[in-house]
Design a protein around this motif. Structure first.
Motif: not given
Lengths: 175, 576
Positions: B452-466
């Motif tokens: 919840r409360r998260t703009y991008d569910s895929d966390f794109s651009g994060a150092t460690l991909e998910t």
């Protein structure tokens, strides 16, 4: 007539199917009440409660010592750290990363200390969907035994500022 | 202070119910209801933008505006819309139903001004971008002091309304404006008001020091202690909503079908269970928090809390059962569900309440109790399963019931008729349907761990991909579609209500036009007019087989969902 005033003595015990339902609902509530403590003793998945007070700066220092002592590799510039089986591991929530990457062994038990050095964070291990809340000032000890192997992603699921949706980490479990 | 001799300057007689409506209190019912709907609109526009952002193929807003709108949505919906409408209910339930004038008009003005200033101040600072801290404003996250001050002013205003409400109950009793006991709807409203006082005191303990901290006067409150007290506000507020919602269920059940509580003792005892046993339930927001022992968590979620669950399960039987008895008394005795088919489904007040009870029970209630179980919470905390749960309780349950209430408030209090009644009849279905779809989309996405409360569910651009399973993204799409549908239903509601209140044909001196056929309305009126006169005479033998089947289906669904979650939990890594 829920909008009018009942007069006289309206006190009476429930009867018929109403009585049956109140009884049945009460039994169900008791079943749920007993299931939770039963699982506490018999189940393998319980919310951790072991907690210590910790100063954020001191926690960060312990994390750095842990990384220095047990680092085995790195991924995208993030150290991969392999704690001794049965030993203590550290996982730090920081705007906006989970640090470091942990390398664990399946079937071994670890005491993973989780804390935040700034805002509140939510530790979420995927795709398992295991979640705990992380607060600054609280050293929260999760005693975890991985039962599956592979690469597991960690995300943050508590809003922690504008970079919240960039906050990730990883746990690698070897079989 | 003598109110024994009421004059017609003081009240008018309702042409529909025959109850006395006190003019001063009536004005405050109207004012609070209008303000409620204004803030509902603000929250609803934010809601649409949020749904279209979480829909991962659309992602309408920027990240900054997503979190800003999430703050705006939470505060306007959960605080301003719902509490303003509850204040309207308190004014109505204390004066009209007890046949008394309001205790103090001055206090009512003071509270209204405080609440309005507070709501405007907090909205101003949120839109100004200086309070992107979400509804919960967890420290060390810090907002502009005006954010906390606005909410504190609003809460003080609400506390004054509660005081005015209790004082009105007192003068009614003292002046003997009614015989016997207070009506069940007033009893439910009193329950809501008592819980409101407890909630607002918790809120003060969390927010006043946080306001001081934001001003630089004191140290920051401990984040864990803040959560404990903030949820004393946040969760109790939901119990205000539940108590007020159940009071509305009873009110509409009587107004639309002529239902009478089967057993006043049972209904009132269930309300008392809310007061006594809900104040520990804030714990189920803290189940995977550090700092609490397992014993503390289990005690506070099970033994005590489940008596409040029992209360809801009792209301879940008594409300439909009272309707079943009413319908059978009208002669709709065919089979087990003959009465059910003949309920006044064309009355939007009724259909809103019926859908509210179904959505609240089958989706909101079952998920809430299950996710609030200490161990199961491990696979639910802060995932989309949580908003999936509470949108079914507070939106599909409370807000929808309050919409249903408005279909009676507009003709009875504002004395205005609706236009486009065909649209009004389908509005609760569009809104309720949208919320169900959205809530299911959220819940299923949450089972994949989507936060919840998260703009991008895929966390794109994060150092460690998910990333998430494609099915989770389909669920986010369903969330978006449900959100759009619910928004259309909500906009329709606001347009219908605004058109009626400001431009609708006057109903002054007239009976409220029925939403049903004249014959059906006559049967309902006939039951209502008999009131309590024939207590225990001609209906005690009437059984409620249809309701028994409904509640057994409910219990079965509950048990399946509950144990399925334990089974899923057993697949996780071992943790303690």
């Amino acid at each position: 007539m829920s909008i009018f005033h009942p007069k006289g003595n309206w006190f009476r015990a429930p009867t018929g199917s109403e009585r049956m339902w109140v009884g049945l609902a009460l039994v169900w509530c008791l079943v749920m009440s007993i299931t939770m403590p039963w699982w506490h003793f018999q189940g393998k998945q319980n919310a951790p409660s072991e907690t210590y007070e910790v100063d954020p700066a001191a926690f960060m220092e312990r994390v750095n010592q842990f990384v220095d002592a047990h680092q085995v590799d790195e991924v995208n510039g993030v150290p991969i750290v392999e704690p001794p089986p049965g030993g203590d591991a550290y996982l730090m929530g920081q705007m906006w990363r989970w640090y470091p990457v942990l390398k664990l062994k399946e079937g071994q038990t670890y005491r993973i200390h989780v804390s935040s050095v700034d805002l509140q964070h939510g530790l979420s291990i995927l795709p398992l969907n295991m979640n705990v809340h992380v607060l600054p000032g609280y050293d929260y000890v999760m005693t975890v035994t991985p039962t599956t192997s592979g690469e597991f992603n960690i995300i943050c699921n508590e809003f922690c500022g504008i970079g919240h949706h960039l906050m990730t980490g990883r746990i690698i479990v070897e079989s | 202070m003598n109110t024994q001799t009421a004059t017609t300057d003081e009240y008018r007689v309702c042409n529909t119910t025959g109850l006395n409506i006190f003019r001063k209190a009536e004005w405050f019912v109207k004012a609070n209801a209008v303000l409620a709907v204004i803030f509902l609109l603000v929250g609803a526009v934010a809601a649409l933008l949020l749904a279209l952002t979480r829909w991962s193929n659309v992602m309408l807003l920027s990240d900054v505006w997503y979190y800003r709108m999430l703050t705006v949505h939470g505060v306007n919906m959960l605080v301003f819309w719902i509490i303003f409408l509850e204040m309207a209910i308190l004014y109505f339930a204390s004066t009209t139903l007890l046949n008394t004038r309001l205790f103090s008009k001055k206090l009512a003005y003071v509270s209204l001004v405080l609440m309005t200033i507070g709501a405007i101040a907090t909205n101003y600072i949120m839109f100004a971008g200086q309070a992107d801290v979400l509804l919960t404003s967890y420290p060390p996250l810090e907002a502009h002091p005006l954010f906390y001050l606005g909410i504190i002013l609003f809460a003080v205003g609400a506390l004054i309304v509660c005081f005015n409400f209790f004082a009105t109950l007192y003068i009614a009793k003292k002046n003997k404006t009614y015989e016997g006991s207070m009506p069940l709807v007033t009893f439910g409203a009193a329950t809501a008001a008592i819980i409101a006082v407890v909630a607002l005191v918790h809120g003060a303990i969390a927010l006043v020091p946080t306001f001081f901290w934001s001003m630089g006067w004191t140290e920051m409150m401990d984040p864990g202690v803040y959560r404990l007290f903030w949820w004393g506000l946040g969760h109790h507020s939901q119990q205000i909503n539940v108590a007020a919602m159940v009071a509305v269920w009873y009110f509409i059940a009587t107004m639309s079908t002529g239902a009478k509580p089967l057993n006043e003792t049972v209904c009132r005892a269930a309300f008392i269970l809310y007061i006594l046993f809900i104040n520990l339930a804030a714990a189920h927001h803290l189940l995977v928090d550090p700092g609490f022992s397992a014993e503390w968590k289990m005690w506070n979620t099970s033994y005590a809390m489940y008596l409040a669950v029992l209360a809801s399960m009792i209301h879940g039987y008594t409300v439909p059962a009272s309707m079943e008895v009413a319908m059978r008394r009208k002669g709709f005795n065919k089979g087990i569900f003959g009465w059910f088919a003949r309920l006044p489904w064309k009355d939007p007040g009724f259909s809103a309440v019926a859908l509210s009870a179904i959505i609240f029970g089958f989706i909101g209630g079952i998920t809430g109790v299950t996710l609030g179980t200490e161990q199961i919470n491990i696979m639910a905390h802060n995932t989309l399963r949580i908003p999936g749960h509470f949108h079914a309780t507070v939106v599909g349950g409370t807000s929808l019931a309050f919409m249903g209430l408005c279909y009676y408030v507009v003709p009875l209090i504002f004395q205005k008729d609706f236009y486009l009644k065909g649209l009004a009849r389908i509005q609760p279905w569009i809104f309720g349907g949208g919320i169900v779809i959205m809530s299911l989309g959220m819940s299923f996405a949450g089972t994949y761990g989507v936060p919840r409360r998260t703009y991008d569910s895929d966390f794109s651009g994060a150092t460690l991909e998910t990333g998430f399973d494609p099915v989770a993204h389909i669920m986010l799409g369903i969330l978006g579609i449900g959100g759009i549908l619910a928004f259309i239903g909500l906009l329709l509601f606001i347009l219908l209500v605004v058109a009626a209140v400001f431009f609708g044909p006057s109903l002054k001196g007239k009976k409220m036009p029925t939403w049903q056929t004249p014959e059906a309305q006559k049967m309902t009126d006939d039951l209502i007019s008999r009131g309590y006169e024939e207590e225990g005479k001609d209906y005690k033998h009437i059984k409620t087989p249809g309701t028994v089947v409904l509640v057994l289906i409910f219990l079965l669904s509950f048990a399946i969902y509950y144990f399925a979650n334990w089974a899923a939990l057993a697949d996780l890594w071992h943790i303690r």
